[in-house]
Design a protein around this motif. Sequence first.
Motif, mmCIF file in Angstrom:
data_model
loop_
_atom_site.group_PDB
_atom_site.id
_atom_site.type_symbol
_atom_site.label_atom_id
_atom_site.label_comp_id
_atom_site.label_asym_id
_atom_site.label_seq_id
_atom_site.Cartn_x
_atom_site.Cartn_y
_atom_site.Cartn_z
ATOM 1 N N ASN A 45 0.397 -1.026 -0.193
ATOM 2 C CA ASN A 45 0.159 0.103 0.163
ATOM 3 C C ASN A 45 0.828 1.136 -0.255
ATOM 4 N N ILE A 46 2.191 0.861 0.233
ATOM 5 C CA ILE A 46 2.983 2.075 0.205
ATOM 6 C C ILE A 46 3.495 2.631 -1.113
ATOM 7 N N PRO A 47 3.448 3.520 -2.124
ATOM 8 C CA PRO A 47 4.115 4.042 -3.736
ATOM 9 C C PRO A 47 5.407 3.505 -3.701
ATOM 10 N N MET A 48 5.965 3.669 -2.404
ATOM 11 C CA MET A 48 7.564 3.471 -2.675
ATOM 12 C C MET A 48 7.937 2.293 -2.351
ATOM 13 N N LYS A 49 6.860 1.436 -2.269
ATOM 14 C CA LYS A 49 7.378 -0.045 -1.869
ATOM 15 C C LYS A 49 8.317 -0.554 -0.908
ATOM 16 N N TYR A 78 11.408 29.863 7.756
ATOM 17 C CA TYR A 78 10.401 30.378 7.072
ATOM 18 C C TYR A 78 9.331 29.361 7.684
ATOM 19 N N VAL A 79 9.409 28.057 7.684
ATOM 20 C CA VAL A 79 9.206 27.397 8.278
ATOM 21 C C VAL A 79 7.924 26.720 9.687
ATOM 22 N N THR A 80 6.509 26.946 10.217
ATOM 23 C CA THR A 80 5.954 27.042 11.013
ATOM 24 C C THR A 80 4.401 26.454 11.141
ATOM 25 N N GLY A 81 4.121 26.055 11.865
ATOM 26 C CA GLY A 81 2.696 25.336 11.670
ATOM 27 C C GLY A 81 2.413 24.367 10.260
ATOM 28 N N SER A 82 3.889 24.031 10.226
ATOM 29 C CA SER A 82 3.879 22.743 8.951
ATOM 30 C C SER A 82 3.674 20.899 9.493
ATOM 31 N N THR A 83 2.808 20.368 8.899
ATOM 32 C CA THR A 83 3.124 19.186 8.832
ATOM 33 C C THR A 83 3.826 18.609 7.503
ATOM 34 N N TYR A 84 5.393 17.414 7.854
ATOM 35 C CA TYR A 84 5.914 16.770 6.964
ATOM 36 C C TYR A 84 5.674 15.622 6.727
ATOM 37 N N TYR A 85 5.394 14.980 6.062
ATOM 38 C CA TYR A 85 5.385 13.535 5.905
ATOM 39 C C TYR A 85 5.717 12.978 5.325
ATOM 40 N N VAL A 86 6.902 11.435 6.483
ATOM 41 C CA VAL A 86 7.661 11.063 5.321
ATOM 42 C C VAL A 86 7.460 9.173 5.790
ATOM 43 N N ASP A 87 6.824 8.766 4.020
ATOM 44 C CA ASP A 87 5.455 8.008 4.374
ATOM 45 C C ASP A 87 6.232 7.564 2.901
ATOM 46 N N GLY A 88 6.682 7.627 2.371
ATOM 47 C CA GLY A 88 6.834 7.228 1.013
ATOM 48 C C GLY A 88 5.371 7.292 0.053
ATOM 49 N N GLY A 89 5.216 8.217 0.894
ATOM 50 C CA GLY A 89 3.284 8.286 0.074
ATOM 51 C C GLY A 89 2.402 7.974 -0.136
ATOM 52 N N LEU A 90 2.467 7.891 1.460
ATOM 53 C CA LEU A 90 0.997 6.240 2.077
ATOM 54 C C LEU A 90 0.252 7.132 2.059
ATOM 55 N N THR A 91 -0.042 8.746 2.481
ATOM 56 C CA THR A 91 -0.979 9.696 3.183
ATOM 57 C C THR A 91 -2.216 9.412 1.683
ATOM 58 N N TYR A 92 -1.519 10.004 1.056
ATOM 59 C CA TYR A 92 -1.863 10.501 -0.692
ATOM 60 C C TYR A 92 -2.429 9.584 -1.410
ATOM 61 N N HIS A 93 -2.092 7.829 -1.079
ATOM 62 C CA HIS A 93 -2.194 7.136 -2.127
ATOM 63 C C HIS A 93 -3.375 6.559 -1.828
ATOM 64 N N TYR A 94 -4.096 6.667 -3.810
ATOM 65 C CA TYR A 94 -5.430 6.217 -3.904
ATOM 66 C C TYR A 94 -5.048 5.676 -5.356
ATOM 67 N N GLU A 95 -4.822 4.709 -5.900
ATOM 68 C CA GLU A 95 -5.266 4.285 -7.031
ATOM 69 C C GLU A 95 -6.993 3.461 -7.275
ATOM 70 N N GLU A 96 -7.052 3.063 -8.446
ATOM 71 C CA GLU A 96 -8.235 2.780 -8.590
ATOM 72 C C GLU A 96 -8.190 1.251 -8.972
ATOM 73 N N GLN A 97 -8.473 0.122 -8.367
ATOM 74 C CA GLN A 97 -7.800 -0.984 -7.820
ATOM 75 C C GLN A 97 -8.247 -1.676 -9.540
#
Length: 256
Positions: free
Chosen positions: A211-215, A237-256
Amino acid sequence: MKRFKNKIALITGSSQGIGEACALRLAKEGADIILNGRKFDERGEELIAEIKAMGGRAEFLAADVSNTKDVIKLVHDAIDVFGALDILVNNAGLETKADFWDVTEEDYDLVMDTNLKGVFFGMQAFVNYCRKEKRPGTIVNMSSVHEEIVFPHFAAYCASKGGLKMLSRNLATELAPFNIRVNNVAPGAISTPINQDLLNDKEQLEKVIGNIPMKRMGTVDDVAAVVAFLASDEAAYVTGSTYYVDGGLTYHYEEQ
Ligand code: NAI
Ligand code: BGC
């Protein structure tokens, strides 16, 4: 160039896993390090030696961050060790697995007190110090992809990381006038002891990786690199952010 020359960092939960990697990464780049864990163990001793071998200073402060008095004392003691504190990495955290209908108050409290309440009051102690001394500060909170996406059977964990998301957003605004930055890092599935059951379950592990795009699972160094960036002046100049370190997991969507 050493990004953390003359900087002092406290990293909670740093005798293993992601916290350990953050400590070593910041030390490698010149920071003096306050390590923390519930107990001073052999790994803590080894880490102090490793950091000293890199030319840095290091100390271990045992403290349970889920206890409000203890986490406040931890921050005060950390300031005393080398006489100042520039960087707070709130990394210590845990998860407990249960169906929602079986979650006990004890488990709920353990997760929330460690992952959210301890972070809240640790940050408060650090902010009070920065304001009193008129010093800038930077805070990196170890959140999770589960500040954003669901994790069935880990309801309290999701609530704690979701809370951490809004806490960081809120404080970024409130603390910007004092030159205190607050950011979250949201790791995906990283190979650490927290995932030992998953790592031991070949079938489930394949599903997670599938399920992780970077496999692949992430490494602790993948996470530490982003923590180091956010803690450094390069992220001025970066504050209030979230940096994802997830190999693309969070916004992964594919038509199955
Ligand atoms: P880990 O279990 O290897 O390390 C957590 C560390 O925190 C341990 O050293 C533990 O002793 C310490 N700790 C726990 N409760 C504590 C307390 N009350 N007081 C002091 N220290 C305490 O786990 P890992 O993976 O390194 O986790 C670090 C952080 O990263 C946690 O906040 C976790 O939620 C977060 N995270 C981990 C992910 C992963 O896949 N490994 C993914 C997303 C977030
Ligand atoms: C959890 C891990 C999980 C990862 C991806 C983290 O927050 O601690 O157990 O593997 O998220 O779901």
